[in-house]
Design an enzyme around this catalytic site. Structure first.
Site, PDB file in Angstrom:
ATOM      1  N   ASP A  58       0.815  -1.209   0.000  1.00  0.00           N
ATOM      2  CA  ASP A  58       0.000   0.000   0.000  1.00  0.00           C
ATOM      3  C   ASP A  58       0.852   1.263   0.000  1.00  0.00           C
ATOM      4  O   ASP A  58       2.079   1.211   0.140  1.00  0.00           O
ATOM      5  CB  ASP A  58      -0.910   0.009   1.240  1.00  0.00           C
ATOM      6  CG  ASP A  58      -1.836  -1.193   1.275  1.00  0.00           C
ATOM      7  OD1 ASP A  58      -2.350  -1.574   0.207  1.00  0.00           O
ATOM      8  OD2 ASP A  58      -2.032  -1.757   2.371  1.00  0.00           O
ATOM      9  N   TYR A 110       6.779 -10.036   6.782  1.00  0.00           N
ATOM     10  CA  TYR A 110       6.674  -8.596   7.010  1.00  0.00           C
ATOM     11  C   TYR A 110       7.314  -8.238   8.342  1.00  0.00           C
ATOM     12  O   TYR A 110       7.322  -9.044   9.289  1.00  0.00           O
ATOM     13  CB  TYR A 110       5.203  -8.156   7.045  1.00  0.00           C
ATOM     14  CG  TYR A 110       4.540  -8.057   5.691  1.00  0.00           C
ATOM     15  CD1 TYR A 110       4.533  -6.865   4.979  1.00  0.00           C
ATOM     16  CD2 TYR A 110       3.916  -9.170   5.125  1.00  0.00           C
ATOM     17  CE1 TYR A 110       3.908  -6.765   3.741  1.00  0.00           C
ATOM     18  CE2 TYR A 110       3.297  -9.089   3.889  1.00  0.00           C
ATOM     19  CZ  TYR A 110       3.303  -7.881   3.204  1.00  0.00           C
ATOM     20  OH  TYR A 110       2.700  -7.796   1.972  1.00  0.00           O
TER      21      TYR A 110
END
Length: 426
Positions: free
Chosen positions: A126, A204
């Site tokens: 994003d 992540y």
């Protein structure tokens, strides 16, 4: 034009020489074949000018079809703060993907458009999210002969000997990419390779300041994510496109980094899984911050993972995007290559970027020190009063999002969530 060493294979020398000509603006004729030179007016034929416009890279890439090509995977690093995400479909610029394709065109590595080049990407991070391990795959121009450049359909990796004399993709691309994007390595892959569907696991990292957070409680809660669960209460609802919210998390941990600031230690959340939903990691972190503040119980994770008990997601704000990093994407038998020269140049560049950001940090620290007397004086005027923080509404008592659409959070809920996250981030 800078001369190259003659010890290199002629194909590499010739290609990099042309590339450098293009970067210096002296290779217009070769960059856009058929485009009339600005320094020479040959004929002034309108049809010639029309054909020249059509041949500019990005408008008609068929001119590259006769070149040898090979299918490669590229490992990409980017600092996401100024980008509108990775993918370019949203028509917002700049994106990481749009900058990559500008570099492909500028270096004449493209041999077709996205569809013709079989382009694929591992993930769509994003806006504001960074990566040190994003992977893309596509056909690029090759220095090898056609017979050597075609990959095997069986999925076997191309032997390392097949890379000798190949274009140094890392070096060529990093010369033209902006400072906040770098290619870390490349690998020859089979044409049936997909950066998205061939990925075995994604990891992540989320950075945050420990402060007064209850880290053991956060880690205990985070361990509940391990396994296969329905994560619909930990993602941005997208019922129009997503029908299966089950995902498998294989690893979760919280550890300290080697950075400190004013006695506050930087921490990182590491989470690994086969795939993740839209905004899943940021939603998970947001709930963990509430637990770390003592505003929610560790057991709230169990309640949110139980979709029979909690069929709809409570409304809460996600954790900020800037501290989130796509750390790595794992594939079977894919080994990324980076030449020693390219690796040295890459290390120098990244070290320089680190120093530049540390200088900025030093300036901000000076600003903090310069305002301390004012802050102390203000504390005396306030007689030690503490600013009131909005009361916390328990997650399971909050309004829920509609399953069929992306419901917005009320202004009051947004303010409350921002207060929680600002406390958590120090």
């Amino acid at each position: 034009m800078r001369l190259q060493k003659f010890s290199r294979p002629w194909g590499v020398w010739d290609y990099e020489l042309q590339t450098e000509d293009m970067l210096n603006g002296s290779g217009v004729e070769r960059l856009h074949p058929g485009v009339a030179s600005q320094s020479k007016n040959i004929g002034g034929d309108k049809d010639r000018k029309k054909k020249a416009i059509e041949r500019i890279p990005g408008s008609n890439l068929e001119i590259m079809a006769h070149h040898s090509k090979r299918y490669v995977a590229l490992k990409v690093m980017y600092f996401g703060q100024r980008f509108y995400g990775f993918a370019s479909e949203a028509q917002m610029d700049p994106t990481v993907e749009s900058e990559l394709f500008k570099a492909f065109e500028k270096t004449r590595l493209l041999v077709g458009d996205k569809k013709a080049s079989l382009y694929s990407r591992c993930g769509r991070t994003d806006k504001g999210v960074s990566s040190v391990g994003q992977v893309v795959a596509l056909f690029l121009r090759s220095n090898l002969k056609e017979a050597d450049a075609n990959n095997k359909m069986s999925g076997e990796s191309i032997p390392e000997t097949k890379t000798e004399g190949e274009i140094d993709y890392v070096r060529v691309l990093n010369r033209v990419l902006p400072n906040d994007i770098r290619i870390l390595g490349w690998s020859p892959v089979s044409v049936d390779f997909s950066a998205r569907f061939s990925c075995l696991a994604r990891e992540y990292k989320y950075f945050f300041w420990g402060g007064n957070l209850n880290l053991p409680a956060m880690e205990k809660a985070g361990k509940k994510f391990i396994g296969e669960h329905d994560f619909r209460n930990f993602c941005k609802m997208d019922a129009a496109n997503v029908h299966n919210y089950r995902r498998r998390v294989t690893m979760f941990e919280i550890c300290f980094s080697n950075m400190r600031f004013e006695g506050n230690e930087l921490c990182e959340i590491r989470v690994k899984g086969s795939a993740f939903l839209w905004h899943q990691v940021r939603c998970m972190v947001a709930v963990l911050f509430m637990i770390g503040q003592g505003l929610e119980s560790v057991d709230v994770i169990d309640a949110l993972l139980d979709t029979q008990k909690t069929p709809r997601k409570p409304q809460y704000a996600m954790a900020p995007e800037i501290p989130l990093v796509l750390q790595s994407c794992e594939f079977e038998d894919v080994k990324f290559i980076c030449s020693s020269d390219s690796g040295q140049a890459l290390r120098i560049h990244l070290d320089n970027e680190c120093r530049a950001y540390q200088l900025q940090s030093a300036i901000y620290r000076e600003a903090v020190r310069s305002c301390l007397p004012l802050a102390n004086e203000q504390n005396l005027l306030n007689k030690g009063t503490i600013k009131k923080v909005a009361s916390h509404v328990p997650l399971l008592s909050r309004p829920t999002e509609q399953v069929s659409l992306n419901a917005s959070i009320t202004a009051k809920e947004k303010r409350l969530s921002r207060n929680i996250l600002s406390l958590a981030c120090g």
